[in-house]
Design a protein around this motif. Structure first.
Motif, PDB file in Angstrom:
ATOM      1  N   THR A 237     -20.518  48.733 -42.343  1.00 57.33           N
ATOM      2  CA  THR A 237     -19.088  48.797 -42.013  1.00 57.33           C
ATOM      3  C   THR A 237     -18.824  49.819 -40.916  1.00 57.33           C
ATOM      4  OG1 THR A 237     -18.601  50.459 -43.743  1.00 57.33           O
ATOM      5  CG2 THR A 237     -18.463  48.132 -44.370  1.00 57.33           C
ATOM      6  N   ILE A 238     -19.602  50.900 -40.907  1.00 53.90           N
ATOM      7  CA  ILE A 238     -19.453  51.901 -39.846  1.00 53.90           C
ATOM      8  C   ILE A 238     -19.886  51.304 -38.505  1.00 53.90           C
ATOM      9  CG2 ILE A 238     -20.293  54.128 -38.984  1.00 53.90           C
ATOM     10  CD1 ILE A 238     -20.518  54.991 -41.951  1.00 53.90           C
ATOM     11  N   ALA A 239     -21.001  50.561 -38.518  1.00 53.05           N
ATOM     12  CA  ALA A 239     -21.477  49.924 -37.291  1.00 53.05           C
ATOM     13  C   ALA A 239     -20.465  48.899 -36.776  1.00 53.05           C
ATOM     14  CB  ALA A 239     -22.829  49.258 -37.551  1.00 53.05           C
ATOM     15  N   HIS A 240     -19.830  48.192 -37.695  1.00 52.92           N
ATOM     16  CA  HIS A 240     -18.909  47.117 -37.303  1.00 52.92           C
ATOM     17  C   HIS A 240     -17.557  47.653 -36.825  1.00 52.92           C
ATOM     18  CE1 HIS A 240     -17.109  43.123 -37.251  1.00 52.92           C
ATOM     19  NE2 HIS A 240     -16.112  43.580 -38.003  1.00 52.92           N
ATOM     20  N   PHE A 241     -16.979  48.581 -37.587  1.00 56.25           N
ATOM     21  CA  PHE A 241     -15.624  49.047 -37.268  1.00 56.25           C
ATOM     22  C   PHE A 241     -15.616  50.263 -36.346  1.00 56.25           C
ATOM     23  CE2 PHE A 241     -15.044  46.734 -41.260  1.00 56.25           C
ATOM     24  CZ  PHE A 241     -14.004  45.887 -40.904  1.00 56.25           C
ATOM     25  N   GLY A 242     -16.678  51.067 -36.399  1.00 57.92           N
ATOM     26  CA  GLY A 242     -16.760  52.224 -35.518  1.00 57.92           C
ATOM     27  C   GLY A 242     -16.234  53.502 -36.156  1.00 57.92           C
ATOM     28  N   GLU A 243     -16.630  54.618 -35.575  1.00 59.73           N
ATOM     29  CA  GLU A 243     -16.206  55.934 -36.046  1.00 59.73           C
ATOM     30  C   GLU A 243     -14.698  56.059 -35.921  1.00 59.73           C
ATOM     31  OE1 GLU A 243     -16.529  58.648 -38.081  1.00 59.73           O
ATOM     32  OE2 GLU A 243     -18.529  58.772 -37.186  1.00 59.73           O
ATOM     33  N   GLY A 244     -14.079  56.596 -36.963  1.00 60.82           N
ATOM     34  CA  GLY A 244     -12.640  56.776 -36.958  1.00 60.82           C
ATOM     35  C   GLY A 244     -11.853  55.581 -37.454  1.00 60.82           C
ATOM     36  N   LYS A 245     -12.536  54.425 -37.606  1.00 60.95           N
ATOM     37  CA  LYS A 245     -11.848  53.206 -38.064  1.00 60.95           C
ATOM     38  C   LYS A 245     -12.388  52.701 -39.398  1.00 60.95           C
ATOM     39  CE  LYS A 245     -10.764  51.669 -33.351  1.00 60.95           C
ATOM     40  NZ  LYS A 245     -10.917  50.581 -32.346  1.00 60.95           N
ATOM     41  N   TRP A 246     -13.668  53.008 -39.675  1.00 60.29           N
ATOM     42  CA  TRP A 246     -14.231  52.505 -40.918  1.00 60.29           C
ATOM     43  C   TRP A 246     -13.549  53.115 -42.135  1.00 60.29           C
ATOM     44  CZ3 TRP A 246     -16.317  55.704 -44.585  1.00 60.29           C
ATOM     45  CH2 TRP A 246     -16.710  56.983 -44.191  1.00 60.29           C
ATOM     46  N   GLN A 247     -13.018  54.322 -42.007  1.00 63.97           N
ATOM     47  CA  GLN A 247     -12.357  54.976 -43.129  1.00 63.97           C
ATOM     48  C   GLN A 247     -11.112  54.189 -43.562  1.00 63.97           C
ATOM     49  OE1 GLN A 247     -13.272  56.401 -40.242  1.00 63.97           O
ATOM     50  NE2 GLN A 247     -14.220  58.398 -40.560  1.00 63.97           N
ATOM     51  N   LYS A 248     -10.369  53.684 -42.598  1.00 66.95           N
ATOM     52  CA  LYS A 248      -9.184  52.876 -42.917  1.00 66.95           C
ATOM     53  C   LYS A 248      -9.591  51.593 -43.619  1.00 66.95           C
ATOM     54  CE  LYS A 248      -6.403  54.657 -39.064  1.00 66.95           C
ATOM     55  NZ  LYS A 248      -5.677  54.321 -37.797  1.00 66.95           N
ATOM     56  N   TYR A 249     -10.719  51.048 -43.190  1.00 64.47           N
ATOM     57  CA  TYR A 249     -11.199  49.822 -43.826  1.00 64.47           C
ATOM     58  C   TYR A 249     -11.524  50.071 -45.299  1.00 64.47           C
ATOM     59  CZ  TYR A 249     -14.168  45.828 -44.959  1.00 64.47           C
ATOM     60  OH  TYR A 249     -14.714  44.717 -45.567  1.00 64.47           O
ATOM     61  N   TRP A 250     -12.214  51.182 -45.587  1.00 63.04           N
ATOM     62  CA  TRP A 250     -12.571  51.479 -46.966  1.00 63.04           C
ATOM     63  C   TRP A 250     -11.346  51.820 -47.807  1.00 63.04           C
ATOM     64  CZ3 TRP A 250     -16.732  50.874 -50.032  1.00 63.04           C
ATOM     65  CH2 TRP A 250     -17.917  50.445 -49.395  1.00 63.04           C
ATOM     66  N   SER A 251     -10.358  52.422 -47.206  1.00 61.96           N
ATOM     67  CA  SER A 251      -9.102  52.665 -47.930  1.00 61.96           C
ATOM     68  C   SER A 251      -8.455  51.344 -48.311  1.00 61.96           C
ATOM     69  CB  SER A 251      -8.140  53.491 -47.068  1.00 61.96           C
ATOM     70  OG  SER A 251      -8.618  54.804 -46.886  1.00 61.96           O
ATOM     71  N   ALA A 252      -8.529  50.393 -47.385  1.00 64.99           N
ATOM     72  CA  ALA A 252      -7.979  49.065 -47.664  1.00 64.99           C
ATOM     73  C   ALA A 252      -8.800  48.343 -48.734  1.00 64.99           C
ATOM     74  CB  ALA A 252      -7.927  48.239 -46.380  1.00 64.99           C
ATOM     75  N   LEU A 253     -10.128  48.503 -48.690  1.00 67.42           N
ATOM     76  CA  LEU A 253     -10.983  47.915 -49.722  1.00 67.42           C
ATOM     77  C   LEU A 253     -10.626  48.468 -51.098  1.00 67.42           C
ATOM     78  CD1 LEU A 253     -14.687  47.734 -48.401  1.00 67.42           C
ATOM     79  CD2 LEU A 253     -13.197  45.825 -49.036  1.00 67.42           C
ATOM     80  N   GLN A 254     -10.424  49.778 -51.157  1.00 64.80           N
ATOM     81  CA  GLN A 254     -10.078  50.393 -52.436  1.00 64.80           C
ATOM     82  C   GLN A 254      -8.745  49.859 -52.951  1.00 64.80           C
ATOM     83  OE1 GLN A 254      -8.884  54.528 -52.519  1.00 64.80           O
ATOM     84  NE2 GLN A 254     -10.104  54.881 -54.374  1.00 64.80           N
ATOM     85  N   SER A 255      -7.787  49.757 -52.053  1.00 65.43           N
ATOM     86  CA  SER A 255      -6.483  49.222 -52.446  1.00 65.43           C
ATOM     87  C   SER A 255      -6.587  47.777 -52.904  1.00 65.43           C
ATOM     88  CB  SER A 255      -5.496  49.329 -51.279  1.00 65.43           C
ATOM     89  OG  SER A 255      -5.294  50.683 -50.909  1.00 65.43           O
ATOM     90  N   ASN A 256      -7.603  47.075 -52.396  1.00 63.57           N
ATOM     91  CA  ASN A 256      -7.777  45.670 -52.754  1.00 63.57           C
ATOM     92  C   ASN A 256      -8.728  45.484 -53.943  1.00 63.57           C
ATOM     93  OD1 ASN A 256      -6.549  43.260 -51.857  1.00 63.57           O
ATOM     94  ND2 ASN A 256      -8.489  42.513 -51.017  1.00 63.57           N
ATOM     95  N   GLY A 257      -9.054  46.589 -54.616  1.00 59.42           N
ATOM     96  CA  GLY A 257      -9.770  46.469 -55.885  1.00 59.42           C
ATOM     97  C   GLY A 257     -11.277  46.404 -55.818  1.00 59.42           C
ATOM     98  N   VAL A 258     -11.914  46.982 -54.784  1.00 55.21           N
ATOM     99  CA  VAL A 258     -13.373  46.978 -54.729  1.00 55.21           C
ATOM    100  C   VAL A 258     -13.925  47.764 -55.924  1.00 55.21           C
ATOM    101  CG1 VAL A 258     -13.545  49.061 -53.285  1.00 55.21           C
ATOM    102  CG2 VAL A 258     -15.390  47.359 -53.263  1.00 55.21           C
ATOM    103  N   HIS A 259     -15.002  47.258 -56.512  1.00 54.33           N
ATOM    104  CA  HIS A 259     -15.635  47.926 -57.655  1.00 54.33           C
ATOM    105  C   HIS A 259     -16.932  48.579 -57.194  1.00 54.33           C
ATOM    106  CE1 HIS A 259     -16.953  48.791 -61.702  1.00 54.33           C
ATOM    107  NE2 HIS A 259     -18.070  48.115 -61.517  1.00 54.33           N
ATOM    108  N   ILE A 260     -17.165  49.830 -57.601  1.00 54.05           N
ATOM    109  CA  ILE A 260     -18.364  50.566 -57.213  1.00 54.05           C
ATOM    110  C   ILE A 260     -19.306  50.650 -58.420  1.00 54.05           C
ATOM    111  CG2 ILE A 260     -19.293  52.675 -56.211  1.00 54.05           C
ATOM    112  CD1 ILE A 260     -17.324  51.172 -54.390  1.00 54.05           C
ATOM    113  N   ALA A 261     -20.467  50.025 -58.310  1.00 52.92           N
ATOM    114  CA  ALA A 261     -21.489  50.074 -59.368  1.00 52.92           C
ATOM    115  C   ALA A 261     -22.482  51.188 -59.048  1.00 52.92           C
ATOM    116  CB  ALA A 261     -22.219  48.736 -59.470  1.00 52.92           C
ATOM    117  N   PRO A 262     -23.177  51.720 -60.058  1.00 52.24           N
ATOM    118  CA  PRO A 262     -24.103  52.828 -59.791  1.00 52.24           C
ATOM    119  C   PRO A 262     -25.350  52.424 -59.030  1.00 52.24           C
ATOM    120  CG  PRO A 262     -24.208  52.170 -62.098  1.00 52.24           C
ATOM    121  CD  PRO A 262     -23.059  51.441 -61.500  1.00 52.24           C
TER     122      PRO A 262
END
Length: 330
Positions: free
Chosen positions: A163-188
């Motif tokens: 995701t960092i390679a795709h969106f770039g520095e400074g933009k991938w963070q917004k993407y992950w914030s959006a993922l979290q808001s959209n219910g991404v689940h983090i497994a160990p």
């Protein structure tokens, strides 16, 4: 009496020779410890020919997901718990090199970390499988994605780096914030994500999108329930999400069996072992002479234009990226 003494002398001499021969045989017998991650599942009996040819036995010891394995190995660098390490990949290569973990780093396999989809789940709901990373934050895909903790898991880190390679520095963070808001689940780890949380394949979970590998679909055919065999996988790969992974093998610094360990590495890079990997470890061989099995050729995905970040950039920014990810998701 002389005859009796002669017999005793002969027996003692024979016993001494036998004892010496046994000691010599024991000196020549070496057992190497091969450290690997939990998902290292080589073909049963694959090391038998190596042992027969060299007299070197191989003991496999697994130590968690890749990130955990490498972290443990670095803590004991120079005084290793094994002889050969399988599992350093390009996301952790510079970290291992800075710790002088191995005496050499030999590329041993190639694969792609990619989103996998449960095709039956999507078909049954008449919902299109997403084709881009951007799609995952759309309302129709809310609560459908499971990935792994990038701090401890190699595929989790690979997906984050993708995701960092795709969106770039400074933009991938917004993407992950959006993922979290959209219910991404983090497994160990990968095992939990794929075999428990994922709805497809061997899993019975509620997430039809999982971070796994481009080579996961042929595994679904190979390991399908014998009572209900399948000829095509019920999972698919979202190729635009694939991050290229190269794994390395090497002798652990401090091993007391350098020569034997180098012999084992030569075997791991040889045609026999390399040809066994696609349907046991589900990775692509690096040996150009290795032939891929039909099942792998037909269903495994090797992305034409994978997402990549150089090992140097990963090493330079890994901790910063992980800290930023923690702040967003944890």
């Amino acid at each position: 009496m002389k005859r009796f003494i002669f017999l005793i002398t002969a027996v003692v001499a024979l016993s001494s020779c036998t004892s010496a021969a046994t000691e010599t045989a024991q000196e020549k017998t070496t057992t190497l410890t091969l450290l690997a991650y939990d998902a290292f599942t080589p073909e049963p009996g694959i090391f038998d020919s190596f042992t027969n040819d060299t007299g070197i036995a191989v003991k496999i010891v697994t130590g968690g997901d890749s990130g955990v394995l490498i972290s443990k190995a670095i803590l004991t660098a120079g005084k290793p718990e094994g002889d050969v390490l399988w599992g350093v990949d390009n996301t952790m290569l510079s970290r291992a090199q800075q710790a002088s973990l191995l005496t050499s780093y030999e590329p041993v396999d190639i694969g792609d970390i990619c989103l996998n989809a449960d095709t039956d789940w999507f078909a049954s709901r008449n919902l299109a499988i997403p084709t881009r990373l951007e799609d995952l934050v759309l309302p129709q895909y809310r609560g459908l994605v499971v990935t792994q903790d990038p701090v401890a898991s190699s595929p989790g880190l690979g997906f984050l780096l993708g995701t960092i390679a795709h969106f770039g520095e400074g933009k991938w963070q917004k993407y992950w914030s959006a993922l979290q808001s959209n219910g991404v689940h983090i497994a160990p780890d990968w095992t939990t994500a794929y075999t428990i949380d994922f709805s497809g394949g061997s899993g019975n979970g509620k997430y039809p999108l999982v971070v796994s590998y481009g080579s996961s679909p042929p595994a679904e055919v190979l390991y399908a329930d014998p009572s209900a065999p399948i000829t095509e996988p019920t999972t698919s790969v979202i190729e635009s999400s694939c991050f290229r992974q190269t794994e390395y093998v090497g002798v652990l610094r401090g091993s007391k069996h350098i020569t034997a360990s180098q012999q084992l590495i030569s075997f791991l890079l040889g045609k026999k072992f390399q040809e066994s990997m696609p349907l046991s470890l589900f990775v692509f061989p690096v040996n150009p002479d290795a032939t891929l099995p039909d099942l792998f050729t037909k269903f495994a995905v090797r992305a034409k234009t994978p997402l990549t970040i150089s090992p140097q950039d990963i090493e330079k920014n890994r901790e910063k990226w992980l800290n930023e990810w923690r702040a967003l998701l944890l």
